[in-house]
Scaffold this active site. Structure first.
Site, PDB file in Angstrom:
ATOM      1  N   SER A   1       0.852  -1.190   0.000  1.00 50.82           N
ATOM      2  CA  SER A   1       0.000   0.000   0.000  1.00 50.82           C
ATOM      3  C   SER A   1       0.884   1.235   0.000  1.00 50.82           C
ATOM      4  O   SER A   1       1.714   1.390  -0.890  1.00 50.82           O
ATOM      5  CB  SER A   1      -0.957  -0.029   1.201  1.00 50.82           C
ATOM      6  OG  SER A   1      -1.873   1.038   1.133  1.00 50.82           O
ATOM      7  N   THR A   2       0.767   2.098   1.012  1.00 48.53           N
ATOM      8  CA  THR A   2       1.498   3.362   1.033  1.00 48.53           C
ATOM      9  C   THR A   2       2.997   3.133   0.893  1.00 48.53           C
ATOM     10  O   THR A   2       3.595   2.395   1.672  1.00 48.53           O
ATOM     11  CB  THR A   2       1.219   4.118   2.345  1.00 48.53           C
ATOM     12  OG1 THR A   2      -0.188   4.170   2.558  1.00 48.53           O
ATOM     13  CG2 THR A   2       1.792   5.524   2.294  1.00 48.53           C
TER      14      THR A   2
ATOM     15  N   HIS B   1      -2.572  -1.111  -3.313  1.00 53.67           N
ATOM     16  CA  HIS B   1      -3.711  -0.206  -3.145  1.00 53.67           C
ATOM     17  C   HIS B   1      -3.521   1.042  -3.996  1.00 53.67           C
ATOM     18  O   HIS B   1      -2.579   1.808  -3.785  1.00 53.67           O
ATOM     19  CB  HIS B   1      -3.850   0.199  -1.675  1.00 53.67           C
ATOM     20  CG  HIS B   1      -4.186  -0.939  -0.769  1.00 53.67           C
ATOM     21  ND1 HIS B   1      -3.896  -0.932   0.573  1.00 53.67           N
ATOM     22  CD2 HIS B   1      -4.781  -2.134  -1.019  1.00 53.67           C
ATOM     23  CE1 HIS B   1      -4.304  -2.064   1.116  1.00 53.67           C
ATOM     24  NE2 HIS B   1      -4.842  -2.815   0.168  1.00 53.67           N
TER      25      HIS B   1
ATOM     26  N   MET C   1      -0.123   1.228   5.278  1.00 57.15           N
ATOM     27  CA  MET C   1      -0.836   1.476   6.516  1.00 57.15           C
ATOM     28  C   MET C   1      -1.972   0.490   6.693  1.00 57.15           C
ATOM     29  O   MET C   1      -2.541   0.007   5.717  1.00 57.15           O
ATOM     30  CB  MET C   1      -1.393   2.904   6.532  1.00 57.15           C
ATOM     31  CG  MET C   1      -2.104   3.257   7.835  1.00 57.15           C
ATOM     32  SD  MET C   1      -2.751   4.926   7.833  1.00 57.15           S
ATOM     33  CE  MET C   1      -3.624   4.922   9.406  1.00 57.15           C
TER      34      MET C   1
ATOM     35  N   ASP D   1      -4.510  -4.721   6.172  1.00 53.93           N
ATOM     36  CA  ASP D   1      -4.920  -5.540   5.031  1.00 53.93           C
ATOM     37  C   ASP D   1      -3.794  -6.492   4.640  1.00 53.93           C
ATOM     38  O   ASP D   1      -2.664  -6.072   4.408  1.00 53.93           O
ATOM     39  CB  ASP D   1      -5.292  -4.656   3.843  1.00 53.93           C
ATOM     40  CG  ASP D   1      -5.887  -5.449   2.685  1.00 53.93           C
ATOM     41  OD1 ASP D   1      -6.498  -6.493   2.950  1.00 53.93           O
ATOM     42  OD2 ASP D   1      -5.746  -5.003   1.535  1.00 53.93           O
TER      43      ASP D   1
END
Length: 358
Positions: A178-179, A204, A298, A301
Site C-alpha cells: 500500500s502506502t 492499493h 498502513m 490488510d
C-alpha cells in the site's frame, strides 16, 4: 492526542471546500489551511508547517509536480497527490510518486453516494498513512482511532480448507503493498530475471491508475508486467497487477495452471482490491505452491491472509520496519505470527527467488 494538521492545495474552490469537509469529519485530522496555488501554499507553510499536504496536479502558475520537487529538496513534508485521474494524467502521477509523493487519491465526485462514501474513507485513511511516512527523522505518530467495523475476506470467499491442490512444478508469488509500495515494488521487480516465477500483486491504488503503473514497470523490468484481466494465466516471467479501485483479484486453479479472477465485491479490510482476498485465495488454491510477501503500507490488510497462507504451507515474508515507508501492514502480519521471516526491501527479490527454486 495531537491532530494531524493538513494543508490542502487545489485551484478549485469547490474541491477545497469538499476536501476540507471530508477531512474535518475525522476527529484525528485538522485542516489548517486551504490554498489555491503553490505560491499561496508556500506562505501558509511559512506560518505553520503541516504534517501532510494534499496537492492538486494541474494548477495555474506552477504545476503540482514542480512544486513537489521544490518542496522535497527544501522542506520534505508528506504529500498526497489529489487528482481527477483521467487515463492520460496517470503518467504525471507516476512522476509525482518518483519525486517523493507518498500516495495518490482521487478527487471526490460529489453527488454519487456510494462512490463518495468510499472516497471519503480512502481520503482520510490515506492522509493518516501519509502522516506516518518516513521522509525524515520525526517522532512516530500515535496510533489513531479506526473507523467503524470492517469486512474481512469472508465477505468474498470462504476460509481455506487445508486441502489446496498438491505441489506442481510451478510456484506462484503473491505480493501485497500500500502506502510507499509503488517505488518499493519497482525496486523488487527490477531486480528479478526474465524467467522469474509468476507473480500476482495487489497494490492499493485508485481506479485507472494501475494500468499506467503496470506499463511503466513493464518498460523498466525484465519480467513482463501488465494490469490483470479476468482469466489471465499466471505464468513464469509475468507479473499481474490487480486493477485499482473497483474489483478484487483472486488466484484460481484450472487444471495444471493458475489463473486470476477479477471480480466485484464489497470493500474488504476497507480496500478493493484487498490483499487479504488475494492471500486467502492463494491459501485455498495454491497452498505450499505459493509464496506470500507483505510490504509497506498502513493498516492491516493482508495480515490475516498471510497467516492463512502460512498455515496452508506457503513460505511467507514481511518487509522490515527500517525500509518500510509506513510500517503498518507488515507490523500487523508480524504480530500475528504470519511471517516466516522479516527482511529488508533490498533482500526481497533474492529471497523470493530462493523460496521458489526447485
Amino acid at each position: 492526542m495531537a491532530k494531524i494538521r493538513v494543508l490542502i492545495i487545489d485551484d478549485s474552490a469547490s474541491v477545497r471546500q469538499a476536501m476540507t469537509a471530508i477531512l474535518s469529519e475525522d476527529p484525528a485530522i485538522e485542516v489548517i489551511a486551504a490554498a489555491a496555488d503553490p505560491f499561496a501554499a508556500a506562505r501558509c507553510i511559512q506560518e505553520e508547517v503541516p504534517d501532510v499536504i494534499t496537492l492538486d496536479v494541474e494548477m495555474p502558475r506552477m504545476d503540482g509536480v514542480t512544486f513537489l520537487r521544490k518542496l522535497m529538496s527544501q522542506k520534505p513534508i508528506p504529500v498526497v497527490m489529489c487528482s481527477s485521474l483521467v487515463e492520460e494524467g496517470s503518467e504525471t502521477l507516476l512522476q509525482a510518486l518518483e519525486a517523493g509523493a507518498v500516495d495518490v487519491i482521487l478527487k471526490p465526485r460529489m453527488g454519487v453516494a456510494d462512490h463518495l462514501n468510499d472516497a471519503k474513507m480512502r481520503i482520510r485513511e490515506t492522509v493518516k498513512g501519509a502522516a506516518r511516512a518516513r521522509l525524515r527523522s520525526r517522532p512516530a505518530a500515535s496510533r489513531l482511532s479506526a473507523p467503524a467495523a470492517k469486512l474481512t475476506a469472508d465477505a468474498v470467499l470462504p476460509p481455506p480448507t487445508g486441502r489446496a491442490m498438491s505441489r506442481t512444478t510451478e510456484m506462484v508469488v503473491c505480493i501485497g503493498a500500500s502506502t510507499g509500495g509503488t517505488e518499493a515494488l519497482r525496486e523488487v521487480l527490477e531486480a528479478l530475471p526474465a524467467n522469474s516465477p509468476g507473480i500476482v500483486i495487489v497494490q492499493h491504488m485508485p481506479e485507472s491508475f494501475t494500468r499506467a503503473f503496470a506499463k511503466r514497470l513493464n518498460g523498466l523490468c525484465q519480467v513482463d508486467v501488465k494490469e490483470a484481466e479476468d482469466g489471465d494465466t499466471v505464468m513464469r516471467g509475468h507479473v499481474l497487477i490487480a486493477p485499482g479501485g473497483l474489483r478484487h483479484m483472486m488466484l484460481e486453479r484450472q487444471g495444471a495452471r493458475y489463473v486470476v479472477a477479477v471480480k466485484e465485491g464489497p470493500l474488504v479490510s476497507r480496500h478493493r482490491p484487498s490483499v487479504d482476498v488475494l492471500f486467502r485465495s492463494a491459501a485455498r488454491n495454491a497452498g505450499s505452491n505459493a509464496v506470500g510477501i507483505i510490504m509497506t503500507g498502513m493498516g492491516d490488510d493482508g495480515a490475516r491472509g498471510l497467516l492463512e497462507m502460512k498455515q496452508t504451507g506457503a513460505r511467507t515474508f514481511a518487509q522490515d520496519e527500517a525500509t518500510s515507508v509506513v510500517f503498518g501492514m507488515p507490523k500487523e502480519a508480524i504480530a500475528r505470527g504470519a511471517a516466516d521471516r522479516v527482511i529488508p526491501l533490498g533482500a526481497i527479490a533474492r529471497e523470493l527467488l530462493q523460496a521458489t527454486a526447485r
